[in-house]
Design an enzyme around this catalytic site. Structure first.
Site, PDB file in Angstrom:
ATOM      1  N   SER A  51       0.855  -1.196   0.000  1.00 35.40           N
ATOM      2  CA  SER A  51       0.000   0.000   0.000  1.00 35.40           C
ATOM      3  C   SER A  51       0.892   1.247   0.000  1.00 35.40           C
ATOM      4  O   SER A  51       0.420   2.357  -0.245  1.00 35.40           O
ATOM      5  CB  SER A  51      -0.931   0.008   1.224  1.00 35.40           C
ATOM      6  OG  SER A  51      -0.198  -0.278   2.402  1.00 35.40           O
ATOM      7  N   ASP A  89       5.801  -6.907   2.833  1.00 36.84           N
ATOM      8  CA  ASP A  89       4.916  -7.385   1.767  1.00 36.84           C
ATOM      9  C   ASP A  89       5.758  -7.702   0.536  1.00 36.84           C
ATOM     10  O   ASP A  89       6.572  -6.871   0.115  1.00 36.84           O
ATOM     11  CB  ASP A  89       3.960  -6.224   1.405  1.00 36.84           C
ATOM     12  CG  ASP A  89       2.566  -6.693   1.120  1.00 36.84           C
ATOM     13  OD1 ASP A  89       2.344  -7.914   1.093  1.00 36.84           O
ATOM     14  OD2 ASP A  89       1.683  -5.827   0.949  1.00 36.84           O
ATOM     15  N   LYS A 119       4.750 -11.268   3.726  1.00 33.34           N
ATOM     16  CA  LYS A 119       3.346 -11.516   3.373  1.00 33.34           C
ATOM     17  C   LYS A 119       3.270 -11.679   1.859  1.00 33.34           C
ATOM     18  O   LYS A 119       3.969 -10.984   1.140  1.00 33.34           O
ATOM     19  CB  LYS A 119       2.458 -10.358   3.818  1.00 33.34           C
ATOM     20  CG  LYS A 119       1.009 -10.509   3.340  1.00 33.34           C
ATOM     21  CD  LYS A 119       0.076  -9.503   3.969  1.00 33.34           C
ATOM     22  CE  LYS A 119       0.000  -8.183   3.244  1.00 33.34           C
ATOM     23  NZ  LYS A 119      -0.433  -8.273   1.820  1.00 33.34           N
ATOM     24  N   GLU A 121       0.308 -12.302  -1.423  1.00 32.07           N
ATOM     25  CA  GLU A 121      -1.068 -12.434  -1.868  1.00 32.07           C
ATOM     26  C   GLU A 121      -1.245 -13.801  -2.531  1.00 32.07           C
ATOM     27  O   GLU A 121      -0.362 -14.254  -3.267  1.00 32.07           O
ATOM     28  CB  GLU A 121      -1.417 -11.303  -2.845  1.00 32.07           C
ATOM     29  CG  GLU A 121      -1.349  -9.944  -2.182  1.00 32.07           C
ATOM     30  CD  GLU A 121      -1.816  -8.805  -3.093  1.00 32.07           C
ATOM     31  OE1 GLU A 121      -2.296  -9.063  -4.211  1.00 32.07           O
ATOM     32  OE2 GLU A 121      -1.692  -7.644  -2.651  1.00 32.07           O
ATOM     33  N   GLU A 188      -9.026  -9.810   3.280  1.00 31.01           N
ATOM     34  CA  GLU A 188      -9.363  -8.429   2.878  1.00 31.01           C
ATOM     35  C   GLU A 188     -10.665  -8.388   2.089  1.00 31.01           C
ATOM     36  O   GLU A 188     -10.851  -9.133   1.104  1.00 31.01           O
ATOM     37  CB  GLU A 188      -8.214  -7.840   2.026  1.00 31.01           C
ATOM     38  CG  GLU A 188      -8.527  -6.425   1.558  1.00 31.01           C
ATOM     39  CD  GLU A 188      -7.313  -5.650   1.052  1.00 31.01           C
ATOM     40  OE1 GLU A 188      -6.182  -6.160   1.117  1.00 31.01           O
ATOM     41  OE2 GLU A 188      -7.508  -4.505   0.592  1.00 31.01           O
TER      42      GLU A 188
END
Ligand code: KIV
Length: 271
Positions: A51, A89, A119, A121, A188
């Site tokens: 982000s 991330d 992390k 996705e 999320e």
């Protein structure tokens, strides 16, 4: 010099043990001073999220964020944390090109950045990569639901897992992540009933963002929570401060006092 016994930060093992216990508090941070604030506020985990691309760099998506940038920002945050577990991330495509490449990339977050975990996705077949990282000693946090790096495939920032078919698939992905050794999973933008179902079905903590109250913890983006101008004020965000207003007022006061000559005063100068 031995470093044994010096570790004061929480570990992935500590986080995993919190399943079903006191709720986990996770915040994003991108630099030293935001890290100091998050740590002082009692965050259990601090995520250097991609982000970064939205709230620090001003992009529309997280896709332009590079591994070098995540490593750099992780190193800034690392210097500000004493208590929270530091997670980096993994940016777009840095864990999609095979196990060796993924290990090299994730390794940089730990070696150069000072992260303790990464992390990633979810992507089909992602469990193999998680297993490889786990075996190499790199704790992994999974990320299901709205996965912003897949924004062009998903077609927009919208709630995921609404149909029973999608919900069952997500439950299956959560179990695959757990079996592969992930220590926690971010959920999320999914319906709260699905978040609850996943949370009850797995033995590792879930950390929700726009996923309702029935998860093992919550995460919010620093700039969203504090109302910075680059933060978003979407339905899933609770804005605890209007930093834009407060900071702008202070900056304007400085400008006014500079114009009027009220700043600097005697006390701000030297003989
Ligand atoms: O990039 C990020 O900040 C994230 C959190 C919203 C979980 O992925």
């Amino acid at each position: 010099m031995s470093t044994v016994g010096k570790q004061k930060r929480l570990t992935a093992v500590d986080i995993r043990k919190r399943k079903g216990g006191e709720k986990l508090v996770c915040l994003t941070a991108y630099d030293y001073s935001s890290a100091l604030l998050c740590d002082a506020a009692g965050a259990d985990l601090v995520l250097v999220g991609d982000s970064l691309g939205n709230v620090v760099q001003g992009h529309d998506t997280t896709i332009p964020v590079t591994l070098d940038q995540i490593v750099y920002h992780t190193s800034l945050v690392s210097r500000g944390l004493n208590h929270a577990l530091l997670v980096s991330d993994l940016p777009f495509l840095t864990f999609s090109l095979g196990e060796a490449e993924t290990l090299r990339n994730a390794g940089r977050c730990l070696v150069e950045g000072g992260a303790q975990a990464v992390k990633l996705e979810w992507q089909p077949g992602g469990e193999k990569v998680v297993r490889a990282l786990y075996n190499a000693g790199i704790p992994v946090m999974g990320h299901l639901g709205l996965t912003p790096q897949a924004i062009h495939r998903l077609g927009g920032f919208r709630v995921q897992g609404r149909s029973e078919e999608q919900a069952a698939a997500m439950l299956d992905e959560a179990k695959k992540l757990e079996d592969a050794g992930a220590f926690s999973i971010v959920l999320e933008l999914i319906p709260r009933t699905l978040a609850q179902r996943i949370t009850e079905a797995i033995s590792i903590p879930t950390i929700g963002i726009g996923a309702g109250a029935h998860t093992d913890g919550q995460v919010l983006v620093f700039h969203d929570l504090l109302g910075f101008p680059s933060g978003v004020n979407a339905r899933h965000v609770k804005q605890y401060l209007n930093a834009t207003e407060l900071l702008t007022d202070a900056l304007k006061l400085f400008a006014d006092e500079t114009h009027s000559g009220d700043f600097p005063g005697e006390e701000h100068g030297f003989k």
